[in-house]
Enzyme design. Sequence first.
Site, PDB file in Angstrom:
ATOM      1  CD  GLU A  71     -51.757 -29.626 -15.226  1.00  0.00           C
ATOM      2  OE1 GLU A  71     -50.717 -30.110 -15.689  1.00  0.00           O
ATOM      3  OE2 GLU A  71     -52.023 -30.342 -14.110  1.00  0.00           O
ATOM      4  CB  CYS A  79     -47.205 -32.232 -16.101  1.00  0.00           C
ATOM      5  SG  CYS A  79     -47.128 -33.464 -14.925  1.00  0.00           S
ATOM      6  CD  GLU A  93     -46.946 -33.903  -9.031  1.00  0.00           C
ATOM      7  OE1 GLU A  93     -46.875 -34.578  -9.877  1.00  0.00           O
ATOM      8  OE2 GLU A  93     -48.021 -33.573  -8.573  1.00  0.00           O
TER       9      GLU A  93
END
Length: 828
Positions: free
Chosen positions: A60, A250, A383
Amino acid sequence: MSRTSRTRLRLALGASAFLLATAVVPAPAHAEDVTDYAITVDPSTQGARIDRTMYGVFFEDINRAADGGLYAELVQNRSFEYSTDDNKSYTPLTAWTVAGTAQVVNDAGRLNETNRNYLSLAAGSSVTNAGYNTGIAVEDGKKYDFSVWARAGGGTTLGVDLQDAGGTLATARQVEVRKRGWGRYRATFTATRTSTAGRLTVTSTDATALDMVSLFPRDTYKHEPNGLREDLAEKIAALHPGFVRFPGGCLVNTGSMQDYSAASGYQRKRSYQWKDTIGPVETRATNSNFWGYNQSYGLGYYEYFRLAEDIGAMPLPVVPALVTGCGQNKAVDDPALLQRHIQDNLDLIEFANGPVTSKWGKVRAGMGHPKPFHLTHIEVGNEENLPAEFFARFTQFRTAIEAKYPYMTVISNVGPDDSGSTFDTAWQLNKDAQVDMVDEHYYNSPQWFLQNNNRYDSYDRTGPKVFLGEYASGGNAFKNGLAEAAYMTGLERNADVVKLASYAPLFANEDYVQWRPDLVWFNNHASWGSANYEVQKLFMNNVGSRVVPSTATGTPSLVAPISGAVGLSTWATSAAYDDVKVTAADGSALLSDDFSGDATRWTHTGGGSWSLQDGQYVQTDTAAENTMVSAGDPAWHDYDLHVKATKKAGKEGFLVAFGVKDTGNYYWWNLGGWNNTQTAVEQAVDGGKSTLIAKPGTIETGRAYDVDIKVRGRQVTLYLDGQEWGSFADDKPAEPFRQVVTKDARTGDLIVKVVNDQSSAARTAIDLGGAKVASRAKVTTLAAAPDAVNSETAAAVAPVVSTFKGVADTFSYTFPANSVTFLRIKQK
């Protein structure tokens, strides 16, 4: 990756380089020596098959993992696209200094519609780029390729210099810009000395427009153009990962789901969308990064696929499901936009696998890769905290993908935690729909990982398989690596359920850290693997192809009563406390404080500001985090704690602690945590926290709550305003001695893997169950002090390879204190 309060007590970073030593170790005297442990192996019984792809890596773009990291570009903000959307401190000239006159322009004269800014440089002026970290790093004798897009109405000459405070780093170059529109111009530097503080300066004799000012090392990984930083890519390759999960995290499930176009107003805070990241780099759309900086997308989907192919790993992309997470937690209700994203994912699979005659296969071939990338797995979402909303959208993605590409494994997820209402609801939805694979994420304390080695022993063997896509134990010390190694023995033992697993995050630039711990650390000139990296490397390079059933004796007397003082705390909140009473199980008073006098019984070990106000003990700082005050004896056990607590102002509720040993070891009841959305009991062990029980809940401002906690042995019962809120038993032993045995079908080796996470050596009787074995074994050992960390200059945690000559059907081996040991035993 989630930014819940799990992140609050991350431990200090650490990292490592690689060291290899060889020795011949004499065998213990006799197999009948007294032992502390026994391992019994059953080679006649076939255990679970272990897939080649079991262990992988998760990339990420966090901690500057891409720009300023794996992506080899040395110029920061090369296209002048930085903005306050990326970071409040940014301007289009961040990382640049101007001598003379220059301004960043966004008008019709731009290079293209997706590269909207360019620099207008006045005659005789120059701009200088500072690179990343301390500057642009160059190495004596190495070549560096400069390029720039430029436009000058009457033509001009660009002077290009590479220097540091000590002077010239390479012979200056001149670039002639012709009388025409935008063109790309190139030059090559050969460094004449080594520096980590270089600066790149471009000077123009006449008025000029500049964009995409670039400097690349010639020596990128596999010598790819637009390539990867060699040492960082080699760190990944050395792991021999079975898969590469990318790009988030994210980055995937936050921000706008719109595209980067005039129709959407050129959204600058978007979810990571693959079509933005392919094609010529000068046409790739810029984007803000959730972690507080800019993404150039120079490292995009094509480069990810190439990296996976180069290291022999399976690519595993993650795509947005149109439900945001990571604190945003909103479901996008736009059917047309949802259908566009579903089609984008079908196009992604065609880009990866389609023939060159297909629309997106042709794009891939045009980028230099006519052969397919053999994509077989795709993950939808990351998530999400809204399980029902997520699953409704996931189902539409899955249906469309499986209809067109029935061979694809479509992976779902169950939110950001290892348990709780979101986790339970999401798991049930996945089971009911017979989803192929479900992604679990959790970041917990070393204690949790030791206590939960058997987590997957009881999972349904007929249900969805597990992808453990993100996990870590809260630090980069060797004690963290030991706890993770112990846990990995449980993952392997359950290889029929846990099909994929990846530590997270992968990279951290030491000068741009948003999250720790991390597997590999780096700066602009060096990189080093953490203690955790050495553990992952040992496991990934010695997986085996099948589990060989084995059992081991445990460590006695691990479970004692919960003991410790009591505490009061807040997190980004002001709160008042009163009427604190601690009563022993026999009814005797241990502590009683109504704060009518002073607060001398309380020791302030956290932040914030505490004072006595109107007969209450009040913490007034609404910005301070973990403001702990404690009172009592760390030896207290079996007691009742009563507190009256009132939230006065701030984002969350209040925290009442018990079992307080010191600042890093305690339990607390976190009422109204996670921005006043959840109430939970958390346990801190050596500073790393894990959640033991959690429920949705909020705390009202100005209301006085009666908080009661009953501690008996390892059993805890919690009451709020006289009503039982919940209970738990923290009675799982944190077993420090863990093992698993696998067989390597290629070599025939038995691989005995033992973790000894304690301060004493483990003398162990090993019974191989009648297996015919050679007398010598290759031994690879990681052993160090629990607090040892690796750094740029020192490898405190590194593998040592030796030979053990005492192997037999039954033999004894002493595993060092605080160690991970792999015995590779050849079968006859």
